[in-house]
Design an enzyme around this catalytic site. Structure first.
Site, PDB file in Angstrom:
ATOM      1  N   ARG A  16      12.546 -20.236  57.679  1.00 48.16           N
ATOM      2  CA  ARG A  16      11.397 -19.680  57.880  1.00 48.16           C
ATOM      3  C   ARG A  16      10.856 -19.948  59.349  1.00 48.16           C
ATOM      4  NH1 ARG A  16       6.292 -20.245  59.706  1.00 48.16           N
ATOM      5  NH2 ARG A  16       5.995 -22.045  58.372  1.00 48.16           N
ATOM      6  N   ASP A  17      10.056 -21.090  59.497  1.00 50.01           N
ATOM      7  CA  ASP A  17       9.591 -21.297  60.831  1.00 50.01           C
ATOM      8  C   ASP A  17      10.716 -21.625  61.958  1.00 50.01           C
ATOM      9  OD1 ASP A  17       7.847 -22.124  62.856  1.00 50.01           O
ATOM     10  OD2 ASP A  17       6.695 -23.639  61.417  1.00 50.01           O
ATOM     11  N   HIS A 210       4.553 -29.934  64.841  1.00 48.35           N
ATOM     12  CA  HIS A 210       5.656 -29.534  65.615  1.00 48.35           C
ATOM     13  C   HIS A 210       5.873 -30.430  66.717  1.00 48.35           C
ATOM     14  CE1 HIS A 210       6.537 -25.296  64.659  1.00 48.35           C
ATOM     15  NE2 HIS A 210       5.514 -25.472  63.878  1.00 48.35           N
ATOM     16  N   CYS A 241       5.997 -20.504  66.559  1.00 49.46           N
ATOM     17  CA  CYS A 241       5.250 -19.376  66.243  1.00 49.46           C
ATOM     18  C   CYS A 241       5.336 -18.531  67.412  1.00 49.46           C
ATOM     19  CB  CYS A 241       3.765 -19.541  65.758  1.00 49.46           C
ATOM     20  SG  CYS A 241       2.937 -18.083  65.492  1.00 49.46           S
ATOM     21  N   ASN A 250       9.503 -27.310  65.392  1.00 50.10           N
ATOM     22  CA  ASN A 250       9.079 -28.182  64.437  1.00 50.10           C
ATOM     23  C   ASN A 250       9.672 -29.794  64.305  1.00 50.10           C
ATOM     24  OD1 ASN A 250       9.413 -25.322  62.549  1.00 50.10           O
ATOM     25  ND2 ASN A 250       7.837 -26.657  61.578  1.00 50.10           N
TER      26      ASN A 250
HETATM   27  N1  COA Z   1       5.372  -7.029  54.373  1.00 51.27           N
HETATM   28  C1  COA Z   1       5.876  -6.130  55.051  1.00 51.27           C
HETATM   29  N2  COA Z   1       5.166  -4.935  55.620  1.00 51.27           N
HETATM   30  C2  COA Z   1       4.264  -5.215  55.774  1.00 51.27           C
HETATM   31  C3  COA Z   1       3.189  -6.023  55.456  1.00 51.27           C
HETATM   32  C4  COA Z   1       4.154  -7.362  54.503  1.00 51.27           C
HETATM   33  N3  COA Z   1       3.559  -8.273  54.052  1.00 51.27           N
HETATM   34  N4  COA Z   1       2.229  -6.275  55.640  1.00 51.27           N
HETATM   35  C5  COA Z   1       2.153  -4.972  56.216  1.00 51.27           C
HETATM   36  N5  COA Z   1       3.289  -4.416  56.274  1.00 51.27           N
HETATM   37  C6  COA Z   1       3.402  -3.065  57.006  1.00 51.27           C
HETATM   38  C7  COA Z   1       2.599  -1.874  56.551  1.00 51.27           C
HETATM   39  O1  COA Z   1       2.991  -1.572  55.344  1.00 51.27           O
HETATM   40  C8  COA Z   1       2.660  -1.060  57.425  1.00 51.27           C
HETATM   41  O2  COA Z   1       3.708  -0.462  57.747  1.00 51.27           O
HETATM   42  P1  COA Z   1       3.925   0.967  58.339  1.00 51.27           P
HETATM   43  O3  COA Z   1       3.642   0.717  59.727  1.00 51.27           O
HETATM   44  O4  COA Z   1       5.514   1.306  58.220  1.00 51.27           O
HETATM   45  O5  COA Z   1       2.909   1.957  57.721  1.00 51.27           O
HETATM   46  C9  COA Z   1       2.656  -1.912  58.774  1.00 51.27           C
HETATM   47  O6  COA Z   1       3.040  -3.184  58.285  1.00 51.27           O
HETATM   48  C10 COA Z   1       1.151  -2.180  59.341  1.00 51.27           C
HETATM   49  O7  COA Z   1       0.310  -2.696  58.262  1.00 51.27           O
HETATM   50  P2  COA Z   1      -1.059  -3.284  58.678  1.00 51.27           P
HETATM   51  O8  COA Z   1      -1.732  -3.912  57.222  1.00 51.27           O
HETATM   52  O9  COA Z   1      -1.850  -2.316  59.326  1.00 51.27           O
HETATM   53  O10 COA Z   1      -0.780  -4.597  59.186  1.00 51.27           O
HETATM   54  P3  COA Z   1      -0.991  -5.130  60.583  1.00 51.27           P
HETATM   55  O11 COA Z   1      -0.054  -4.427  61.506  1.00 51.27           O
HETATM   56  O12 COA Z   1      -2.393  -5.218  60.999  1.00 51.27           O
HETATM   57  O13 COA Z   1      -0.246  -6.559  60.652  1.00 51.27           O
HETATM   58  C11 COA Z   1       0.383  -8.530  59.381  1.00 51.27           C
HETATM   59  C12 COA Z   1      -0.799  -7.518  59.654  1.00 51.27           C
HETATM   60  C13 COA Z   1      -0.350  -9.599  58.707  1.00 51.27           C
HETATM   61  C14 COA Z   1       1.044  -7.826  58.177  1.00 51.27           C
HETATM   62  C15 COA Z   1       1.318  -9.003  60.489  1.00 51.27           C
HETATM   63  O14 COA Z   1       0.251  -9.234  61.388  1.00 51.27           O
HETATM   64  C16 COA Z   1       2.053 -10.077  59.984  1.00 51.27           C
HETATM   65  O15 COA Z   1       3.160  -9.724  59.448  1.00 51.27           O
HETATM   66  N6  COA Z   1       1.885 -11.058  60.730  1.00 51.27           N
HETATM   67  C17 COA Z   1       2.802 -12.358  60.296  1.00 51.27           C
HETATM   68  C18 COA Z   1       3.176 -13.166  61.548  1.00 51.27           C
HETATM   69  C19 COA Z   1       3.840 -14.287  61.438  1.00 51.27           C
HETATM   70  O16 COA Z   1       4.671 -14.509  60.632  1.00 51.27           O
HETATM   71  N7  COA Z   1       3.804 -15.156  62.455  1.00 51.27           N
HETATM   72  C20 COA Z   1       4.606 -16.515  62.161  1.00 51.27           C
HETATM   73  C21 COA Z   1       4.107 -17.396  61.109  1.00 51.27           C
HETATM   74  S1  COA Z   1       2.732 -18.401  61.159  1.00 51.27           S
HETATM   75 ZN    ZN Z   2       5.218 -23.896  62.361  1.00 48.55          ZN
END
Ligand code: COA
Ligand code: ZN
Length: 304
Positions: A16-17, A210, A241, A250
């Site tokens: 994952r990370d 990290h 990240c 990490n």
């Molecule tokens: N899994 C899959 N798709 C997802 C989802 C999830 N958990 N959450 C939202 N989506 C999709 C929506 O269905 C939508 O799809 P579309 O554009 O095809 O309609 C799109 O993503 C946007 O959805 P929205 O609710 O507006 O999300 P957002 O664009 O504001 O993003 C997160 C919010 C949380 C989903 C996004 O910022 C994210 O995934 N962040 C994780 C970052 C990460 O993993 N960082 C490292 C780890 S610390």
């Molecule tokens: Zn981390």
């Protein structure tokens, strides 16, 4: 025979990370092969992937396929990172044993990383906890940027305690404090751990480190001395990240395990199996990895 209370539990997060920050997509079959290898090393938890937006983290868009393809080893808890309700639904469809809910306590990093305010993240978690109430899923909650935010700097102890209280009130059972950008120092880790355990003596607390400023192992030992027994780490020391400027890998699993074993602390992990897997990473990723022991050998190595 080491006593149970002295033992360390490793949560391997390379899938994952580690992979979320790689420049190239690692093929699903390769991820499954790596997961299966790691499952057999004795790690207690394996964070297999994350159920986040595929646009945010394209490298982990195959989370469901990876979870479906792996061979589960009894005794290993399979977990995945989840940011919102949609992610929790996907994770539960994939039959994870545990979900790892993540919010940064730094508002600005949470906005950059999750595109939500902390209140919005907490509202998502509340909905998830209500939906799974009464089920057997273990829920862990990570507090990212606990030791410092890339946009706001050092976070107050009060804010960390505030977030832990909220997580626990929701029914989140395990909590991970994360040094997302590698700014923690051993004194800070020791003091914060002691303070958290004073407020929550029974807490299942994990530390996520990290090694960005080469303080990772020193921080881990300080945390151990203050009572933490559960650690996140990534094979080869890769990771970071993508939404935290300057983030790097990490703390390296085999280096961490090697240090604990050298100190006489049991991890239940087969170090040589880990090193074997770590030696395969550079070919898989197309670049060298930061780990030390896979290059230097263990500290009992002697030359002819
Ligand atoms: N899994 C899959 N798709 C997802 C989802 C999830 N958990 N959450 C939202 N989506 C999709 C929506 O269905 C939508 O799809 P579309 O554009 O095809 O309609 C799109 O993503 C946007 O959805 P929205 O609710 O507006 O999300 P957002 O664009 O504001 O993003 C997160 C919010 C949380 C989903 C996004 O910022 C994210 O995934 N962040 C994780 C970052 C990460 O993993 N960082 C490292 C780890 S610390
Ligand atoms: Zn981390």
């Amino acid at each position: 025979m080491a006593e149970e209370k002295d033992r360390v539990e490793i949560n391997e997060v390379v899938l994952r990370d580690g992979l979320q920050n790689e420049p190239d997509f690692v093929a699903t079959e390769e991820k499954i092969r790596l997961a299966d290898g790691l499952s057999r090393t004795g790690v207690r938890r394996l964070e297999v992937s994350s159920f986040v937006s595929p646009k945010a983290i394209p490298n982990l868009r195959d989370a469901a396929d990876v979870l479906q393809g792996i061979t589960r080893v009894p005794g290993v808890r399979y977990t995945a990172l989840v940011p919102n309700v949609r992610g929790a639904e996907r994770a539960l469809e994939s039959s994870v044993d545990e979900v790892n809910l993540v919010m940064s306590i730094g508002e600005r990093h949470n906005l950059a990383n999750m595109r939500m305010t902390c209140d919005q993240s907490l509202a998502q978690f509340k909905e998830i906890m209500t939906a799974i109430a009464g089920s057997s899923f273990f829920v862990n909650g990570t507090l990212a940027t606990t030791f410092g935010c890339p946009f706001e700097g050092r976070q107050s102890v009060e804010r960390v305690l505030w977030a832990i209280d909220i997580y626990r009130e929701m029914g989140i059972e395990g909590i991970t404090i994360a040094d997302t950008i590698g700014v923690a120092n051993p004194r800070q880790v020791g003091e914060l751990t002691t303070t958290i355990f004073r407020h929550h003596p029974d807490l299942q607390l994990t530390l996520h480190l990290h090694n960005t400023r080469d303080m990772g192992l020193a921080n881990a030992l300080a945390a151990y001395d203050a009572g933490i027994r559960s650690f996140d780490s990534a094979l080869g020391g890769i990771g970071g990240c993508p939404y935290a400027p300057g983030a790097t890998g990490n703390v390296c699993t085999e280096d961490l395990v090697h240090m604990f074993h050298a100190c006489g602390i049991d991890t239940g992990v087969d170090l040589s199996a880990l090193i074997g897997l770590s030696c395969e990473l550079p070919a898989l990723l197309g670049h060298a990895t930061p780990g030390y022991v896979m290059k230097a050998g263990t500290s009992d190595r002697v030359y002819a």
